[in-house]
Write an enzyme that holds these catalytic residues in place. Structure first.
Site, mmCIF file in Angstrom:
data_model
loop_
_atom_site.group_PDB
_atom_site.id
_atom_site.type_symbol
_atom_site.label_atom_id
_atom_site.label_comp_id
_atom_site.label_asym_id
_atom_site.label_seq_id
_atom_site.Cartn_x
_atom_site.Cartn_y
_atom_site.Cartn_z
ATOM 1 N N THR A 1 0.824 -1.211 0.000
ATOM 2 C CA THR A 1 0.000 0.000 0.000
ATOM 3 C C THR A 1 0.855 1.257 0.000
ATOM 4 O O THR A 1 0.471 2.286 -0.546
ATOM 5 C CB THR A 1 -0.918 -0.002 1.240
ATOM 6 N N THR B 1 1.542 -4.434 4.369
ATOM 7 C CA THR B 1 1.407 -4.764 5.793
ATOM 8 C C THR B 1 0.854 -6.167 6.028
ATOM 9 O O THR B 1 1.064 -6.738 7.094
ATOM 10 C CB THR B 1 0.480 -3.742 6.489
ATOM 11 N N ASP B 2 0.154 -6.723 5.027
ATOM 12 C CA ASP B 2 -0.554 -7.984 5.266
ATOM 13 C C ASP B 2 0.367 -9.114 5.725
ATOM 14 O O ASP B 2 0.029 -9.876 6.618
ATOM 15 C CB ASP B 2 -1.301 -8.427 3.998
HETATM 16 N N1 ASP Z 1 -2.715 -4.987 0.618
HETATM 17 C C1 ASP Z 1 -1.621 -4.437 1.205
HETATM 18 C C2 ASP Z 1 -0.426 -5.359 1.212
HETATM 19 O O1 ASP Z 1 0.322 -5.331 0.265
HETATM 20 C C3 ASP Z 1 -1.909 -3.949 2.555
HETATM 21 C C4 ASP Z 1 -0.910 -2.966 2.952
HETATM 22 O O2 ASP Z 1 0.143 -2.839 2.399
HETATM 23 O O3 ASP Z 1 -1.200 -2.257 3.918
HETATM 24 O O4 ASP Z 1 -0.193 -6.092 2.137
#
Ligand code: ASP
Length: 346
Positions: free
Chosen positions: A28, A107-108
Site C-alpha cells: 500500500t 502490511t498484510d
Molecule cells: N494490501 C496491502 C499489502 O500489500 C496492505 C498494505 O500494504 O497495507 O499487504
C-alpha cells in the site's frame, strides 16, 4: 524477479552520513488510487524513487539508494521473493554496500517477511521493514512518515544487533513479536507479548526495552544455496471444525502441519484423530494458537499430551510465523526434539 537499481542515490556532500539501501517490494505504501478519499487502490504502483522523493529532508540524515525488488501486494508474497530478499541483504552487508537496509512492504504479510529475514540474514546491521495503511496517493498518507522513520532507525548505530525490526506508526517492534492487529487503522501493528522496543520522534529513535535477540553472531539458517522450502500448511481450529483440510494436507504428503489451535494449542476430537494419523506418517505437527497473545506450552497430561501425541509446541510464535520456522527447520533436520528446541529459542 528483476532487480532494478535506482537512480535515486545521493552524492557528494553527505559522505559521512550512514549509507542506507531501500529495497522496495510494493504494498500500500506504493499504492495508487483513482480517488484520494476512497479505500480502493492498486498496490505496488509507485516506484521506490518516487517514494524517496516524497521525503526530501531525509537526505540530511542518510545516503540513500533505492532498489525495486518486487511490486506486489504482500498477500502475493512468495518463498521465492523471501529467498531473493535474504540473499540480496546478505550480499549488501558482505560487500559492505550499506550500513543498514530498509524494506518497504505491504502490511498484510510484513510480520512474516520480517520473521523470515530474522532467521536468515547473516549480519548484526539494522534491517528495518515498514509500509503504510493508506495508499501513497491518499489524503494524509502514513507512508512518507513511516519510510522516513524506518530510515532513521536503520541509520542509528543503536539499532545494531537487534535483529530484524518493523518500524510503524512511530513504534519499533522485533520481528519475532510483531503482529498486524488492525485491518484499516494506521496503528496497525503491535507486539502483544512484548510491546514495542523503541519509539521514533523528531528524527531520532530511542530504545526503551532490551532486545530479545541475544547474539546475532549466531545465524540459524544458511539459505545461500536454498532454492525452495518444504511445504508446511496451517490448519485453523474452531468449534465443530471438520477434518477435511487437515486430511487433504496429510494426503498431499506435506512434511509439516501447523495447528492454529483454539486457546493453548487445543483442537477438537475430529482434528485430534487426524493429528495422530499425521504423526504416524512422520509429518511434523506443531501446536500453535489462533489467539493473539500468550504462548502455547508443552502439555504433560490431558488430551494434548505432546510426548504421547508426538506433537511439538510453537511457544510464542503465531501460526504464520511457526510455519516459517518449521519450513526452515525442515531444511536441516527432522528430529523433533531439535525442532522443539528451535521453537523455544528462535
Ligand atoms: N494490501 C496491502 C499489502 O500489500 C496492505 C498494505 O500494504 O497495507 O499487504
Amino acid at each position: 524477479m528483476i532487480l532494478i537499481f535506482s537512480s535515486y542515490a545521493i552524492s557528494a556532500a553527505s559522505q559521512n552520513l550512514p549509507r542506507i539501501i531501500v529495497l522496495s517490494t510494493g504494498g500500500t505504501i506504493a499504492g495508487q488510487q483513482p480517488n484520494t478519499d476512497r479505500a480502493g487502490y492498486i498496490p505496488g504502483k509507485i516506484p521506490v524513487d518516487e517514494l524517496l522523493k516524497n521525503i526530501p529532508s531525509i537526505k540530511q540524515k542518510a545516503n540513500i539508494q533505492g532498489e525495486q525488488i518486487a511490486a506486489i501486494g504482500s498477500y502475493d508474497m512468495t518463498v521465492e521473493i523471501w529467498l531473493k530478499l535474504a540473499r540480496r541483504i546478505n550480499e549488501i552487508f558482505a560487500k559492505n554496500e550499506a550500513d543498514g537496509v530498509v524494506i518497504t512492504h505491504g502490511t498484510d504479510t510484513q510480520e512474516e517477511t520480517a520473521y523470515f529475514l530474522s532467521l536468515t540474514v547473516q549480519s548484526d546491521k539494522p534491517v528495518v521493514l515498514t509500509g503504510s495503511m493508506r495508499p501513497g496517493t491518499a489524503i494524509s498518507s502514513d507512508g512518507p512518515k513511516n519510510l522516513y522513520d524506518a530510515i532513521i532507525v536503520a541509520s542509528d548505530v543503536n539499532s545494531t544487533g537487534k535483529g530484524v525490526l518493523v518500524c510503524f506508526n512511530e513504534n519499533v517492534y522485533e520481528a519475532r513479536h510483531v503482529v498486524k492487529v488492525n485491518t484499516l487503522n494506521v496503528n496497525a501493528f503491535a507486539a502483544p507479548n512484548a510491546g514495542p522496543i523503541g519509539q521514533v520522534y523528531d528524527g531520532k529513535v530511542s530504545y526503551n526495552a532490551p532486545s530479545s535477540v541475544k547474539n546475532r553472531s549466531f545465524v540459524p539458517f544458511d539459505i545461500s544455496k536454498t532454492e525452495t522450502l518444504p511445504t508446511v500448511e496451517i490448519v485453523y481450529a474452531y468449534a465443530d471444525a471438520s477434518n477435511v483440510a487437515i486430511n487433504a494436507f496429510i494426503n498431499a504428503d506435506h512434511p509439516g502441519i501447523i495447528i492454529a489451535g483454539t486457546g493453548n494449542g487445543s483442537i477438537n476430537k475430529t482434528i485430534l484423530e487426524s493429528v495422530k494419523t499425521a504423526v504416524k506418517k512422520d509429518i511434523i505437527v506443531v501446536r500453535s494458537s489462533r489467539v493473539v497473545s500468550g504462548q502455547v506450552t508443552t502439555q504433560y497430561v490431558g488430551p494434548f499430551e505432546d510426548a504421547k501425541l508426538g506433537t511439538i509446541v510453537s511457544n510464542k510464535l503465531n501460526p504464520q510465523k511457526a510455519r516459517i520456522l518449521l519450513m526452515l527447520a525442515l531444511t536441516v533436520t527432522k528430529d523433533k526434539s531439535k525442532i522443539q528446541e528451535m521453537f523455544l529459542t528462535y
